[in-house]
Write an enzyme that holds these catalytic residues in place. Structure first.
Site, PDB file in Angstrom:
ATOM      1  N   HIS A 196       0.821  -1.209   0.000  1.00 19.74           N
ATOM      2  CA  HIS A 196       0.000   0.000   0.000  1.00 19.74           C
ATOM      3  C   HIS A 196       0.856   1.260   0.000  1.00 19.74           C
ATOM      4  CE1 HIS A 196       0.760   0.939   4.284  1.00 19.74           C
ATOM      5  NE2 HIS A 196       0.615  -0.359   4.530  1.00 19.74           N
ATOM      6  N   CYS A 212       2.957  -5.041   6.711  1.00 21.11           N
ATOM      7  CA  CYS A 212       2.591  -4.609   5.367  1.00 21.11           C
ATOM      8  C   CYS A 212       3.793  -4.015   4.637  1.00 21.11           C
ATOM      9  CB  CYS A 212       1.468  -3.578   5.424  1.00 21.11           C
ATOM     10  SG  CYS A 212      -0.156  -4.280   5.812  1.00 21.11           S
TER      11      CYS A 212
END
Length: 237
Positions: A196, A212
């Protein structure tokens, strides 16, 4: 004759005073503040300074992993309409066209967390290399997954485990430039992990996340436009 001269003198004085009043009003603080207000919202600048206009979507056409977006370096069109780097600043690690670091099929995403780099395989022995942020100590992981969803300006719902560690976090945050998931997100299988964007470009190249893979908003938009759902993602430490 004296009366006519006095009349002309009075008319000249009246015109001079009127002009002086106009100049003073035009340069008064109230007028200057009014100009700043409209300039902030991108509606023109009467004083010749920069005019800023916010745009929330990319201004270029998608190019998949064939490399058709027209650029490889870090100075491409800005998704916020300003050019050269995202709203929060460009990546400290420039996007580059490099030799592929292994025998992966074209279109594969390969992530080397120790190197803090993500590679998109282009074929013909070439790859696009991006700088990334990865999981901090205790939050690293490895494995092979597929991109199962793609979202623009994703909302964020912190998992229970994160809320237990950080009870001060919001339970939900809508998408936007303040959202920690940034401009785009690629979701990896049934895991809680995503590739992301980030509103903290200074963390690229660091191990700071909860697992992440972070990219700058500029780079994640570029990657997002190049890959499809079903893309294989290989993560190695």
């Amino acid at each position: 004759m004296t009366r006519a001269f006095a009349s002309r003198s009075f008319a000249f004085l009246f015109a001079f005073l009127t002009l002086a009043v106009i100049v003073l009003v035009d340069t008064s603080p109230a007028r200057a503040q009014g100009s700043d207000f409209f300039d902030f919202f991108g509606r023109g600048n009467s004083r010749g300074g920069p005019t800023y206009t916010y745009r929330s979507s990319p201004g270029y056409s998608p190019g998949y992993y064939g490399g058709n977006s027209g650029y490889y370096g870090g100075g491409g069109p800005s998704i916020f309409g300003r050019g050269g780097g995202s709203y929060y600043g460009g990546s400290p690690i420039q996007r580059e066209l490099v030799s592929a670091p292994g025998s992966f099929a074209p279109g594969t995403i390969y992530i080397n967390t120790a190197e803090r780099r993500l590679y998109l395989m282009l074929g013909n022995g070439q790859a696009l290399r991006y700088g990334i942020g990865v999981g901090r100590e205790g939050f690293g992981w490895a494995g092979t997954h597929r991109v199962t969803a793609k979202k623009e300006w994703p909302s964020w719902t912190p998992p229970r485990e994160m809320l237990a560690r950080r009870p001060d976090l919001p339970h939900y945050m809508p998408g936007g430039i303040e959202n920690p998931l940034g401009a785009r997100a690629l979701y990896l299988g049934s895991t809680l992990y995503r590739i992301h964007g980030s509103n903290e470009p200074e963390t690229i190249g660091q191990a700071v996340s909860s697992g992440c893979i972070r990219m700058t908003n500029e780079d994640v938009v570029d990657l997002y436009n190049r890959v499809r759902i079903g893309t294989v993602v290989v993560v190695r430490n």
